[in-house]
Write an enzyme that holds these catalytic residues in place. Structure first.
Site, PDB file in Angstrom:
ATOM      1  N   TYR A 162       0.765  -1.240   0.000  1.00 57.41           N
ATOM      2  CA  TYR A 162       0.000   0.000   0.000  1.00 57.41           C
ATOM      3  C   TYR A 162       0.802   1.299   0.000  1.00 57.41           C
ATOM      4  O   TYR A 162       0.227   2.373  -0.165  1.00 57.41           O
ATOM      5  CB  TYR A 162      -0.983  -0.001   1.179  1.00 57.41           C
ATOM      6  N   PHE A 452      -9.406  -5.349  10.743  1.00 62.69           N
ATOM      7  CA  PHE A 452     -10.571  -5.185   9.860  1.00 62.69           C
ATOM      8  C   PHE A 452     -10.160  -5.328   8.413  1.00 62.69           C
ATOM      9  O   PHE A 452      -8.953  -5.430   8.125  1.00 62.69           O
ATOM     10  CB  PHE A 452     -11.264  -3.841  10.115  1.00 62.69           C
TER      11      PHE A 452
HETATM   12  C1  LIG Z   1      -2.723  -7.720  -3.314  1.00 64.11           C
HETATM   13  C2  LIG Z   1      -3.611  -7.802  -4.571  1.00 64.11           C
HETATM   14  C3  LIG Z   1      -4.966  -7.170  -4.258  1.00 64.11           C
HETATM   15  C4  LIG Z   1      -2.885  -7.002  -5.692  1.00 64.11           C
HETATM   16  O1  LIG Z   1      -3.762  -6.859  -6.793  1.00 64.11           O
HETATM   17  P1  LIG Z   1      -3.210  -6.594  -8.264  1.00 64.11           P
HETATM   18  O2  LIG Z   1      -4.369  -6.219  -9.112  1.00 64.11           O
HETATM   19  O3  LIG Z   1      -2.349  -7.720  -8.665  1.00 64.11           O
HETATM   20  O4  LIG Z   1      -2.294  -5.309  -8.029  1.00 64.11           O
HETATM   21  P2  LIG Z   1      -1.800  -4.280  -9.172  1.00 64.11           P
HETATM   22  O5  LIG Z   1      -1.653  -5.030 -10.448  1.00 64.11           O
HETATM   23  O6  LIG Z   1      -2.653  -3.086  -9.196  1.00 64.11           O
HETATM   24  O7  LIG Z   1      -0.367  -3.903  -8.585  1.00 64.11           O
HETATM   25  C5  LIG Z   1       0.127  -2.608  -8.561  1.00 64.11           C
HETATM   26  C6  LIG Z   1       1.584  -2.670  -8.149  1.00 64.11           C
HETATM   27  O8  LIG Z   1       1.701  -3.267  -6.862  1.00 64.11           O
HETATM   28  C7  LIG Z   1       2.536  -4.425  -6.920  1.00 64.11           C
HETATM   29  N1  LIG Z   1       1.953  -5.418  -6.037  1.00 64.11           N
HETATM   30  C8  LIG Z   1       0.633  -5.642  -5.825  1.00 64.11           C
HETATM   31  N2  LIG Z   1       0.468  -6.635  -4.941  1.00 64.11           N
HETATM   32  C9  LIG Z   1       1.708  -7.028  -4.579  1.00 64.11           C
HETATM   33  C10 LIG Z   1       2.179  -8.016  -3.698  1.00 64.11           C
HETATM   34  N3  LIG Z   1       1.324  -8.809  -3.002  1.00 64.11           N
HETATM   35  N4  LIG Z   1       3.525  -8.148  -3.551  1.00 64.11           N
HETATM   36  C11 LIG Z   1       4.375  -7.369  -4.242  1.00 64.11           C
HETATM   37  N5  LIG Z   1       3.966  -6.398  -5.119  1.00 64.11           N
HETATM   38  C12 LIG Z   1       2.648  -6.252  -5.277  1.00 64.11           C
HETATM   39  C13 LIG Z   1       2.490  -4.836  -8.365  1.00 64.11           C
HETATM   40  O9  LIG Z   1       3.592  -5.623  -8.732  1.00 64.11           O
HETATM   41  C14 LIG Z   1       2.442  -3.523  -9.067  1.00 64.11           C
HETATM   42  O10 LIG Z   1       3.755  -2.987  -9.061  1.00 64.11           O
HETATM   43  P3  LIG Z   1       4.297  -2.030 -10.218  1.00 64.11           P
HETATM   44  O11 LIG Z   1       3.487  -0.762 -10.088  1.00 64.11           O
HETATM   45  O12 LIG Z   1       5.730  -1.823  -9.897  1.00 64.11           O
HETATM   46  O13 LIG Z   1       4.040  -2.755 -11.495  1.00 64.11           O
HETATM   47  C15 LIG Z   1      -3.802  -9.256  -5.037  1.00 64.11           C
HETATM   48  O14 LIG Z   1      -2.550  -9.824  -5.281  1.00 64.11           O
HETATM   49  C16 LIG Z   1      -4.539 -10.115  -4.014  1.00 64.11           C
HETATM   50  O15 LIG Z   1      -5.752 -10.208  -4.063  1.00 64.11           O
HETATM   51  N6  LIG Z   1      -3.786 -10.768  -3.115  1.00 64.11           N
HETATM   52  C17 LIG Z   1      -4.402 -11.703  -2.127  1.00 64.11           C
HETATM   53  C18 LIG Z   1      -5.356 -11.004  -1.159  1.00 64.11           C
HETATM   54  C19 LIG Z   1      -4.701  -9.820  -0.487  1.00 64.11           C
HETATM   55  O16 LIG Z   1      -3.584  -9.917   0.013  1.00 64.11           O
HETATM   56  N7  LIG Z   1      -5.406  -8.680  -0.473  1.00 64.11           N
HETATM   57  C20 LIG Z   1      -4.951  -7.474   0.173  1.00 64.11           C
HETATM   58  C21 LIG Z   1      -5.599  -7.417   1.505  1.00 64.11           C
HETATM   59  S1  LIG Z   1      -5.012  -6.086   2.500  1.00 64.11           S
END
Ligand SMILES: CC(C)(COP(=O)(O)OP(=O)(O)OC[C@H]1O[C@@H](n2cnc3c(N)ncnc32)[C@H](O)[C@@H]1OP(=O)(O)O)[C@@H](O)C(=O)NCCC(=O)NCCS
Length: 452
Positions: A162, A452
């Site tokens: 984030y 949360f």
């Molecule tokens: C975390 C999650 C929501 C990311 O969604 P996503 O659509 O793949 O994210 P984006 O494509 O918008 O990523 C944007 C950037 O963040 C990075 N990023 C996103 N999630 C990441 C992760 N878990 N670890 C490392 N980098 C990550 C991407 O590589 C990308 O980097 P860049 O700008 O250098 O290319 C998804 O992987 C997920 O659902 N994970 C499991 C559930 C979870 O952890 N949710 C978050 C709860 S707080």
């Protein structure tokens, strides 16, 4: 469970334009994400309606590698603010989710402000790393700003996610373990009062009220809606992971007024030689007075047949260490980030909290995710005798930082000097770091017990 959100960085494609601010009614404007590549076509981003909650909940849980039970779906439905959800749809259904709770956050000095508590963030494994989270984040922050909430907060599944959206690591917590506690406190309690077990029905009446009085004494704490308490006290069996159901203990002050509570589980165990080896797992210990907090800790440390007392989430400045007769017994098993804070309106956010000393500092804040917004620019913070004021300025900067770093400083969870040593904050006027440390410093470390 962490409910979350989407962005505008799909390779080879662009969002039609930046999502327009959402009207203050809270209804999210309908929008279409542009194609992210030639194989993925338009994704619609919009709030869900109640009939779509089952699919929404399944999408969230699947991203976390879980399949929700019907009970879980009902419990989450009760706490969901449907108009604050965002779902991304493709032809097969929901592939991205985010949501927010309408919360109050306690600031240094005791003021509370309205914040968005971001939750339910997920992207389907089939759609990951194509910018969907980024698109949802942009949409959501526009909505939060349109609602007039100066800050958004969240708890993150992974701490790497984030910062890019402007969130800074604002509170931390310790996980602790005390082996062979045997009562443990060096000094007797200074004030009368008593601890008593309550059943879940009484807990449902007494605990929310105690929590509300406690949370305004603790910077970093957030408010909890009634439905949230219902969900928590339901104590769904799979969430116990093999331990007992919750035990609830309330502390009453001398006048019989409840002023603290302890919620714990017991993980029973007997050693091979038939010695008691249970673990008392403290889930929450919240008190509005120091005496109640000490009495409840003493209670936890005195439970028979326990070989250890663990606590998953205690403040980084937990006073218990100094109360124990044998302080080395308090073992820190983890230090973790907890609340991440994202300032959306720097003048509103900074003028709402109290500061330790009078002072004046000019902050140059970069908000790369929302350039040109009220968290992007140069601001003067003045905590002089006329009260706290923060406004845009053209004066030379004393410190430069990203908005995520200001989020990390906001509740007093770290110092400008520490962030400068980490290469994040830059000092432009000699002495400004020391002054900012004094200004933003707090007697109590910020802490949030709510997940949360
Ligand atoms: C975390 C999650 C929501 C990311 O969604 P996503 O659509 O793949 O994210 P984006 O494509 O918008 O990523 C944007 C950037 O963040 C990075 N990023 C996103 N999630 C990441 C992760 N878990 N670890 C490392 N980098 C990550 C991407 O590589 C990308 O980097 P860049 O700008 O250098 O290319 C998804 O992987 C997920 O659902 N994970 C499991 C559930 C979870 O952890 N949710 C978050 C709860 S707080």
């Amino acid at each position: 469970m962490c409910f979350t959100s989407v962005t505008d960085r799909w390779p080879g494609a662009q969002w039609p334009e930046r999502a327009s601010p959402v009207p203050p009614t809270g209804a999210l404007a309908r929008g279409r994400a542009a194609a992210l590549d030639s194989t993925v076509v338009d994704l619609e981003l919009r709030p869900i309606v109640p009939d779509e909650f089952r699919a929404f909940s399944r999408a969230v849980e699947a991203a976390f590698g879980q399949q929700p039970t019907d009970v879980e779906i009902d419990l989450w439905r009760d706490v969901t603010e449907f108009e604050r959800t965002i779902a991304a749809f493709d032809d097969d259904g929901i592939v991205g989710t985010a949501g927010a709770f309408t919360m109050q956050l306690t600031l240094p000095g005791g003021a509370t402000i309205p914040v968005a508590g971001v939750t339910a963030v997920s992207v389907a494994t089939s759609h990951r790393r194509r910018g969907l989270l980024s698109a949802m984040m942009r949409r959501q922050l526009d909505d939060v700003a349109a609602r007039g909430e100066p800050v958004a907060v969240l708890t993150a599944s992974e701490s790497v996610i984030y910062g890019r959206f402007g969130y800074g690591l604002a509170t931390s917590f310790l996980s602790t373990r005390i082996a062979q506690p045997n009562g443990g406190l060096a000094q007797p309690l200074s004030e009368p009062g008593r601890c008593r077990r309550v059943d879940v029905d009484e807990a449902g009446i007494v605990l929310p009220d105690i929590y509300d009085r406690y949370r305004v004494t603790q910077p970093g704490e957030v408010s909890r809606p009634d439905a949230w308490w219902h969900q928590r006290l339901t104590d769904h069996e799979p969430w116990r992971e093999g331990a007992s159901a919750y035990f609830h203990v309330v502390h009453d002050d001398e006048g019989g007024r409840p002023d603290g509570y302890l919620t714990y589980r017991v993980r029973g165990h007997w050693t091979g030689s038939h010695l008691p080896g249970a673990t008392v797992e403290v889930d929450e210990l919240c008190a509005s007075t120091p005496n109640a907090r000490r009495a409840l800790w003493r209670h936890a440390l005195s439970i028979d047949l326990a070989a250890a007392v663990t606590a998953f989430n205690v403040p980084v400045d937990e006073a218990l260490r100094w109360e124990l007769a044998d302080p080395r017994r308090l073992e820190v098993t983890a230090l973790s980030d907890h609340l991440w804070a994202r300032l959306l309106d720097v003048p509103a956010a900074l003028s709402a909290r109290a500061y330790a000393v009078p002072g004046r500092v000019v902050l140059d804040v970069a908000d790369q995710f929302r350039p040109g917004g009220p968290a992007d620019g140069r601001f003067v913070l003045d905590t002089g005798p006329d009260g706290v004021q923060c406004r845009p300025t053209e004066e030379p900067a004393d410190l430069t930082m990203a908005v995520a770093d200001l989020g990390a400083l906001y509740l007093g969870g770290t110092t400008a000097t520490t962030l400068a040593r980490a290469g994040r904050v830059r000092e432009r006027r000699p002495g400004a770091l020391d002054e900012a440390d004094l200004l933003f410093g707090t007697a109590l470390a910020p802490f949030c017990v709510t997940h949360f």
